[in-house]
Write an enzyme that holds these catalytic residues in place. Sequence first.
Site, PDB file in Angstrom:
ATOM      1  N   CYS A 177      -0.437   4.056   2.298  1.00 46.50           N
ATOM      2  CA  CYS A 177      -0.164   3.865   3.737  1.00 46.50           C
ATOM      3  C   CYS A 177       1.308   4.105   4.061  1.00 46.50           C
ATOM      4  O   CYS A 177       1.631   4.679   5.087  1.00 46.50           O
ATOM      5  CB  CYS A 177      -0.501   2.442   4.170  1.00 46.50           C
ATOM      6  N   ASP A 178       2.199   3.623   3.204  1.00 47.80           N
ATOM      7  CA  ASP A 178       3.613   3.536   3.585  1.00 47.80           C
ATOM      8  C   ASP A 178       4.558   4.424   2.775  1.00 47.80           C
ATOM      9  O   ASP A 178       5.735   4.523   3.122  1.00 47.80           O
ATOM     10  CB  ASP A 178       4.089   2.076   3.463  1.00 47.80           C
ATOM     11  N   CYS A 223       0.829  -1.210   0.000  1.00 50.70           N
ATOM     12  CA  CYS A 223       0.000   0.000   0.000  1.00 50.70           C
ATOM     13  C   CYS A 223       0.861   1.256   0.000  1.00 50.70           C
ATOM     14  O   CYS A 223       1.445   1.616   1.029  1.00 50.70           O
ATOM     15  CB  CYS A 223      -0.905  -0.011   1.230  1.00 50.70           C
TER      16      CYS A 223
END
Length: 311
Positions: free
Chosen positions: A134-135, A131
């Site tokens: 997200c990261d 992701c």
Amino acid sequence: MYNVIIIGSGPAGLTAAIYTARANLDPLVISGMEKGGQVTLTDDLENFPGFPDGLGGFELYQSLEKQAKKFGAEILDDVVTQVDLTGNVKVVKTATNEFKAKTVIIATGSTPRKLDVAGEKELTGKGVSYCATCDGFFFKDKHVAVIGGGNSALDEGLFLTRFAKKVTIIHRRDRLRADAILQERAFKHEKIGIVWDTVVDSIVGDDSVKHLVLRNVKTNEKIEFPVDGVFIFIGHLPNVDLFDDQIKLAPDNTIITDRRTRTNITGVFACGDVQDSIYRQAITAAGSGCQAAMEAEKLVAELQGQAYPGK
Ligand code: NAP
């Protein structure tokens, strides 16, 4: 006894909730582990109709949930652990509750496919990610690899250029699968490089990813390729573990439905990515959620001996 239980809270499940709630069926939505589903991992949906300036995936989820609640849908933050769908009364269990319903709509979506190579599991969360939204932030001014050649790989690779100093897309063939517009953007982007005909044999690191062992599939030559992180976007697997002993699946593990979202069991419908191996878009998921809701509504009306418009 509920009229309808919807399992899953992505665009498919929440659209089904909006429609069944508006039809006064008082649906119960059981959200599942990842509320909002895969779409919440998308930073910017550029192709969701009606939003010419794009729309965040999480924002879409929040709006859908708000709309479903507005019409009276009950949304439960819980995870289904067991189902018995075979009888006229469908039974859906979570760790602490048991619910019964006349109809069930399965909208459990899909999960990112893993590479299944050495180091992947151990280094997940330590540089291996599925992701970018997200990261990506953790890779400011770093070099990251993106594995895959589809729309997700390119979309997410382009997103990662906001943080990373370099993004290398590693693809197993000599041609990308992604849409032309994304390919054009990636080819033009100064931070993006592409390594063709190459697969990852292993991911190496300790506290963080240090390098990939790459293998050229044409020459079999292996190299160590230093990177700080690796983002894997090689497709998805439908979330069917709860149902696979009851519901008929296609060879690719998607739930088999007819044109009206009906599964092999009367009263059980499936919508969204869990039954779609072709389109897999937020908008098609929402569309099939609407279909499933209308089919459930029709069946509930029939069970109650009521007429249903447009039979
Ligand atoms: P996808 O289209 O199935 O692409 C998966 C990619 O991963 C392919 O390039 C495939 O290679 C590669 N791959 C598969 N298994 C692999 C393995 N074991 N090792 C190395 N590479 C592997 O999946 P996706 O990109 O996640 O897209 C899924 C669906 O969502 C598609 O319908 C897509 O259009 C849609 N989507 C749309 C957008 C958008 O419209 N902007 C954004 C994201 C996703 P091959 O090409 O060789 O098969």
